[in-house]
Design an enzyme around this catalytic site. Structure first.
Site, PDB file in Angstrom:
ATOM      1  N   LEU A 232      -0.032 -57.566   7.737  1.00 24.64           N
ATOM      2  CA  LEU A 232       0.244 -57.798   9.154  1.00 24.64           C
ATOM      3  C   LEU A 232       1.685 -57.589   8.951  1.00 24.64           C
ATOM      4  O   LEU A 232       2.459 -58.619   8.686  1.00 24.64           O
ATOM      5  CB  LEU A 232       0.240 -59.644   8.401  1.00 24.64           C
ATOM      6  CG  LEU A 232       0.331 -60.329  10.105  1.00 24.64           C
ATOM      7  CD1 LEU A 232      -0.288 -60.110  11.064  1.00 24.64           C
ATOM      8  CD2 LEU A 232       0.126 -61.968   9.588  1.00 24.64           C
TER       9      LEU A 232
ATOM     10  N   ARG B 103      -7.564 -67.157  20.579  1.00 24.06           N
ATOM     11  CA  ARG B 103      -6.537 -67.507  19.511  1.00 24.06           C
ATOM     12  C   ARG B 103      -5.036 -67.075  20.210  1.00 24.06           C
ATOM     13  O   ARG B 103      -5.056 -65.811  20.561  1.00 24.06           O
ATOM     14  CB  ARG B 103      -6.558 -68.122  18.703  1.00 24.06           C
ATOM     15  CG  ARG B 103      -5.811 -68.212  18.061  1.00 24.06           C
ATOM     16  CD  ARG B 103      -5.701 -69.003  16.195  1.00 24.06           C
ATOM     17  NE  ARG B 103      -5.878 -67.810  15.659  1.00 24.06           N
ATOM     18  CZ  ARG B 103      -4.761 -67.000  15.379  1.00 24.06           C
ATOM     19  NH1 ARG B 103      -3.357 -67.660  15.598  1.00 24.06           N
ATOM     20  NH2 ARG B 103      -4.434 -66.608  14.368  1.00 24.06           N
TER      21      ARG B 103
ATOM     22  N   GLN C 184     -10.751 -61.819  15.978  1.00 27.44           N
ATOM     23  CA  GLN C 184     -10.059 -61.703  16.510  1.00 27.44           C
ATOM     24  C   GLN C 184      -9.168 -59.788  15.670  1.00 27.44           C
ATOM     25  O   GLN C 184      -9.549 -60.801  14.342  1.00 27.44           O
ATOM     26  CB  GLN C 184      -8.339 -62.347  16.480  1.00 27.44           C
ATOM     27  CG  GLN C 184      -7.270 -62.236  16.995  1.00 27.44           C
ATOM     28  CD  GLN C 184      -5.828 -62.760  16.959  1.00 27.44           C
ATOM     29  OE1 GLN C 184      -6.089 -63.339  16.226  1.00 27.44           O
ATOM     30  NE2 GLN C 184      -6.063 -63.140  18.888  1.00 27.44           N
TER      31      GLN C 184
ATOM     32  N   PHE D 242       6.425 -66.557  21.476  1.00 32.18           N
ATOM     33  CA  PHE D 242       5.528 -65.907  20.975  1.00 32.18           C
ATOM     34  C   PHE D 242       4.255 -65.521  22.097  1.00 32.18           C
ATOM     35  O   PHE D 242       4.591 -65.579  23.351  1.00 32.18           O
ATOM     36  CB  PHE D 242       4.437 -66.652  20.036  1.00 32.18           C
ATOM     37  CG  PHE D 242       4.214 -66.304  18.734  1.00 32.18           C
ATOM     38  CD1 PHE D 242       5.698 -65.808  18.155  1.00 32.18           C
ATOM     39  CD2 PHE D 242       3.279 -66.684  18.082  1.00 32.18           C
ATOM     40  CE1 PHE D 242       5.404 -65.440  16.351  1.00 32.18           C
ATOM     41  CE2 PHE D 242       3.187 -65.898  16.662  1.00 32.18           C
ATOM     42  CZ  PHE D 242       4.251 -65.813  15.643  1.00 32.18           C
TER      43      PHE D 242
ATOM     44  N   ARG E  62      -3.084 -61.255  22.640  1.00 30.76           N
ATOM     45  CA  ARG E  62      -3.082 -60.826  21.273  1.00 30.76           C
ATOM     46  C   ARG E  62      -4.839 -59.161  21.916  1.00 30.76           C
ATOM     47  O   ARG E  62      -4.568 -58.014  21.399  1.00 30.76           O
ATOM     48  CB  ARG E  62      -4.283 -61.089  19.998  1.00 30.76           C
ATOM     49  CG  ARG E  62      -2.643 -61.929  19.818  1.00 30.76           C
ATOM     50  CD  ARG E  62      -2.786 -62.207  17.590  1.00 30.76           C
ATOM     51  NE  ARG E  62      -1.523 -63.025  17.449  1.00 30.76           N
ATOM     52  CZ  ARG E  62      -1.439 -63.398  16.269  1.00 30.76           C
ATOM     53  NH1 ARG E  62      -2.527 -64.220  15.888  1.00 30.76           N
ATOM     54  NH2 ARG E  62      -0.654 -64.476  15.918  1.00 30.76           N
TER      55      ARG E  62
ATOM     56  N   HIS F  72      -8.573 -60.157  11.992  1.00 30.33           N
ATOM     57  CA  HIS F  72      -7.729 -60.914  11.226  1.00 30.33           C
ATOM     58  C   HIS F  72      -8.128 -62.362  11.598  1.00 30.33           C
ATOM     59  O   HIS F  72      -7.309 -63.245  10.410  1.00 30.33           O
ATOM     60  CB  HIS F  72      -6.314 -61.048  12.232  1.00 30.33           C
ATOM     61  CG  HIS F  72      -5.350 -61.838  12.154  1.00 30.33           C
ATOM     62  ND1 HIS F  72      -4.289 -61.864  11.707  1.00 30.33           N
ATOM     63  CD2 HIS F  72      -4.554 -62.780  13.398  1.00 30.33           C
ATOM     64  CE1 HIS F  72      -3.083 -62.658  11.393  1.00 30.33           C
ATOM     65  NE2 HIS F  72      -3.362 -63.406  12.651  1.00 30.33           N
TER      66      HIS F  72
ATOM     67  N   HIS G 102      -5.823 -58.647  15.218  1.00 29.29           N
ATOM     68  CA  HIS G 102      -4.597 -58.303  15.331  1.00 29.29           C
ATOM     69  C   HIS G 102      -4.104 -57.568  15.724  1.00 29.29           C
ATOM     70  O   HIS G 102      -4.240 -56.053  14.976  1.00 29.29           O
ATOM     71  CB  HIS G 102      -3.679 -59.058  14.191  1.00 29.29           C
ATOM     72  CG  HIS G 102      -2.456 -59.256  14.261  1.00 29.29           C
ATOM     73  ND1 HIS G 102      -1.153 -58.697  14.406  1.00 29.29           N
ATOM     74  CD2 HIS G 102      -1.699 -60.839  14.737  1.00 29.29           C
ATOM     75  CE1 HIS G 102      -0.412 -59.532  14.933  1.00 29.29           C
ATOM     76  NE2 HIS G 102      -0.390 -60.979  14.545  1.00 29.29           N
TER      77      HIS G 102
ATOM     78  N   GLU H 153       3.585 -60.975  15.292  1.00 35.66           N
ATOM     79  CA  GLU H 153       3.698 -61.088  16.444  1.00 35.66           C
ATOM     80  C   GLU H 153       5.629 -61.489  16.561  1.00 35.66           C
ATOM     81  O   GLU H 153       5.934 -60.618  17.851  1.00 35.66           O
ATOM     82  CB  GLU H 153       2.618 -62.549  17.106  1.00 35.66           C
ATOM     83  CG  GLU H 153       3.361 -62.570  19.202  1.00 35.66           C
ATOM     84  CD  GLU H 153       1.733 -63.209  19.385  1.00 35.66           C
ATOM     85  OE1 GLU H 153       0.170 -62.943  18.787  1.00 35.66           O
ATOM     86  OE2 GLU H 153       1.783 -63.704  19.569  1.00 35.66           O
TER      87      GLU H 153
END
Lengths: 231, 590
Positions: free
Chosen positions: B255, B401, B243, B122, B289, B356, B245, B258
């Protein structure tokens, strides 16, 4: 686009009725939920549940032109006009498209839908081969929307005795989980003329499942395991 | 119902919210034989944890070498050094145990050939403190949140937790000394009110993605717990860090995990270039991100966007082959087919950054206790109140994050809060007397919506709020834009005072619920845009065109926003971990 939507508020309405709505601004790619949200701007008293808007939370199961489905992943383009929207059948209506799901949730709780391991647990994960894990595919993805169970004639006839496709899918999910150690108890609990065996493979559940799952197959798998055990 | 006749129930612990954080805490408490009630405005498995896709991070080292200290380094760096290093150490050390527990609870994790839990790479993950890419994200295909939420709900059925499903929490109840005594709630089905008295209350109400027009978040994510805290006089911390995304479906916001890039997918612009090579030469598509979102935004702004409007980029997955996509990413494949009519096994997916995750929230310590500044003490414990998950700010995510750390956060700190509550309950045997003023306040706030007559509609104000936030508090920010945003939210708050709902029925009144949710969003919006206007630097997700650099001298500190008079306060970042050496701030390159 024209809609006919089931309306019922027990506080003010003597009986349910179908109310007609027209939506002017229908754009390509719109889902039924998008339409309902726009209609709710016209008429804020229209009651329905919704949350994720993408078919994973299972809130907006309803009966759409006679077939159960999730409003958020049902494209308007495929629907015949006027689009008739009703609550899912055979559950008590709280208001409009909102049904009391408690009987459905009770069926779910009745199959003890949790992994049961009797041996002492290791400090790391319980091992499971990819092949054993694959047996759970098509079962663990259930979102508990209720579309299958409320479309099942066996459930309509025996709602308090037959467990319904969704709960039985969960039962199978744990019976077939290589980690679970309560298989015997699970099978014994289902060995009854109604709970499992009222499934007559009508397969409405398979047809309506918005996640493409196959409860009928899961039910047959349980039956097969039971037969094997009794031999 | 008159206020005197409202029924009262007493519990040791009240949990508001039934997502992963709330349910993990509930399970821990129920297993310790505490009398616990979970209040949720939706049936538990409808909570937004269900939508988490990619997985949760833990240094299990099932695929590549790993250890919790590397995970800690990546998280501190990902946070752009704003995360509290004691909390981050705690989370990363606890991660493997928490994953194994979830596996024992029944989560159907994907598996490796040796039977261990499957882990995928990730963004922002490294071996050896910034070295090679790590593979740290434990996954159940791309439905990890669903698998975790359902397993937790199932275990709570076994543990016989008391659920108040489809109950809406209006406000916290507290006395003059600041002790939190429970909450004022109502049953959405019947409209009946209920006073829940509790020795401890845990807020686990999730984030506030509904602040924005285009969002991955569910309609229920309206920052309810955050707003309850604000109204109780408590601050929200670091709200400027929101955040976006990188990979939402362009124009729609759904979404795309990731994990799609973790499995080998990559972004291309209109010229067919792998655009991330320019912005993150080493990590490329698996940079953090905030970095990837800014890259996409910049590509589009500079005219290299795809499509007739040149307003998005493409995520390419077709080279992975249909087998990998069906096995590892079946959920997003289905989403693309449903919403775009595109099979990602054959065609690239149009992508644009999408709101997000709320990094900020109710300030807590690593035991989940809510803390607030009192006189000269920056972190005084609020008696009886806990918070965990996205509504809280521990702070493990700081300014940005990392993917895979949110499910981890909710489980680690839901569990930690419950453990602390269990200890606290040993010493606190009785309920404190209820503060009736506090009950009256909550009651009146709810019944404000009984007013009839002319007034603006909730729908209209909600639309304008989302628009205002999207236009004035997005990926790139300037003082002028943010000041506009503050003004816009202020005006909307004023207009909100005269808003009316047209449905006053008792039974399942969704119009009333939406009005209360919008009030919550308004308070959280102000906290967000006001905090953003004050931070004169760029850090993590907070990118100021007028202050492009990170300023560690002035700004390595947490923002605290109070509703009363839109007051701001600040407190230092906790840079000292529990047992290891501190990671000092460094330039953040991927």
């Amino acid at each position: 686009m024209r809609f006919k939507i089931y309306r019922y508020n027990p506080e003010t309405d003597k009986e349910p009725y179908m109310k007609e709505y027209v939506l002017q601004d229908v754009r390509p790619g719109m889902m039924l939920l998008d339409a309902l949200l726009l209609l709710k701007e016209q008429d804020s008293t229209l009651g329905f549940r919704c949350s994720c808007r993408e078919g994973v939370c299972g809130s907006d199961g309803m009966n759409i032109n006679g077939t159960n489905g999730l409003a958020c992943i049902t494209p308007l383009s495929g629907l015949k006009e006027p689009v008739e929207v009703r609550p899912m059948p055979r559950l008590p209506v709280i208001r409009d498209l909102i049904v009391d799901m408690e009987p459905f949730y009770k069926q779910y709780r009745d199959v003890k839908p949790y992994l049961t391991v009797k041996d002492p647990l290791p400090e790391v994960e319980l091992k499971q081969s990819p092949e054993d894990r694959e047996k759970l595919d098509g079962m663990y993805e259930c979102i508990m929307c209720g579309c299958c169970t409320t479309s099942c004639p066996s459930f309509w006839w025996n709602p308090d005795k037959f467990l319904g496709p969704a709960a039985l899918l969960q039962a199978a999910r744990f019976i077939l989980d290589s980690r679970d150690q309560a298989t015997e108890e699970r099978l014994d609990a289902l060995d009854d003329p109604f709970k499992l065996f009222r499934c007559h493979t009508i397969m409405n559940c398979v047809q309506v499942c918005p996640k493409g799952l196959n409860p009928t197959k899961a039910i047959n798998d349980i039956k097969k395991i039971m037969v094997k055990k009794s031999l | 119902m008159s206020i005197q006749n409202i029924p009262r129930r007493r519990f040791d612990a009240l949990i508001i919210g039934a997502g992963g954080g709330g349910l993990r805490a509930a399970l821990q408490l129920a297993e310790a034989d505490a009398n616990v009630a979970v209040v949720s405005k939706v049936f538990p498995t409808r909570s937004h944890t269900v939508a988490a896709q990619g997985g949760m991070n833990a240094a299990l080292a099932n695929v590549l070498p790993d250890n919790w200290h590397w995970h800690m380094f990546d998280t501190v760096k990902g946070s752009d050094y704003l995360g509290d290093q004691d909390a981050i150490e705690y989370m990363c050390r606890a991660a493997p145990k928490v994953v194994y527990e979830m596996e024992h609870f029944g989560v159907p994790f994907s598996r490796l050939d040796n039977g261990k839990i499957y882990q995928r790479p990730f963004g922002g993950q490294s071996q050896n403190f910034g070295g090679e890419q790590a593979a740290r994200t434990c996954a159940a295909a791309d439905r990890t949140g669903h698998a975790i939420l359902h397993s937790l709900y199932q275990q709570n059925i076994r543990a016989k937790t008391n659920f108040f499903d489809e109950y809406f929490a209006v406000d916290l109840l507290k006395d003059d000394e600041g002790n939190v005594l429970g909450a004022f709630v109502f049953n959405i089905h019947t409209g009946e009110e209920l006073i829940i008295e509790a020795k401890t209350t845990l807020l686990a109400t999730g984030g506030a993605g509904q602040l924005y027009r285009t969002t991955t978040n569910a309609l229920i994510n309206t920052g309810d717990g955050m707003a309850m805290a604000l109204r109780a006089g408590l601050p929200l911390q670091d709200m400027e860090f929101f955040q976006f995304h990188p990979t939402g479906i362009a124009g729609r916001g759904m979404l795309i995990t990731e994990g799609a890039r973790g499995e080998g997918g990559y972004l291309v612009n209109a010229k067919g270039e792998r655009l991330m090579e320019r912005y993150a030469p080493k990590a490329k598509d698996l940079a953090s991100r905030d970095v990837v979102s800014r890259a996409i935004y910049t590509e589009v702004k500079e005219g290299r966007g795809c499509g007739p409007e040149k307003d998005h980029v493409m995520l390419k997955l077709d080279h992975l082959g249909v087998d990998v996509i069906q096995k590892r990413l079946p959920g997003i494949r289905q989403t693309c087919i449903t919403f775009l009519g595109i099979d990602p096994a054959e065609h690239p997916i149009p992508i644009y950054p999408t709101a997000h995750y709320t990094m900020g929230g109710i300030p807590t310590d690593r035991y989940g206790r809510v803390v607030t500044p009192v006189k000269d003490t920056p972190e005084e414990v609020v008696n009886g109140l806990y918070a965990a998950g996205e509504c809280a700010c521990v702070s493990v995510h700081g300014a940005n994050r990392l993917g895979g750390n949110s499910i981890l956060d909710i489980l680690v700190f839901g569990r930690a809060a419950a453990n602390h509550i269990i200890d606290y309950l040993k010493d606190v045997r009785y309920h404190k007397p209820m503060d009736e003023n506090s009950v009256t306040q909550a009651y009146e706030r709810l019944h404000r919506w009984d007013r009839t007559g002319e007034g603006e509609s909730v729908e209209q104000l909600r639309k304008e709020l989302k628009r205002a936030m999207e236009d004035n508090c997005g990926v790139f920010r300037t003082q002028e834009i943010l000041d506009n945003g503050i003004k816009a939210v202020q005006q909307l708050q004023e207009r909100m005072k005269d808003a009316r709902i047209r449905d006053h029925s008792a039974l399942f009144n969704t119009a009333r619920v939406e009005a209360l949710e919008l009030e919550n969003l308004m308070d959280v919006a102000m906290a967000t845009v006001y905090s953003a206007g004050a931070r004169h630097e760029s850090r993590g997700a907070h990118s100021r065109i007028d202050f492009p650099d990170r300023d560690d001298m002035q700004w390595m500190k947490h923002t605290l926003f109070f509703k009363e008079g839109n007051k701001l306060d600040f407190k230092p970042v906790r840079t000292k971990p529990l047992s290891v050496a501190s990671f000092p701030p460094k330039a953040r390159v991927y």
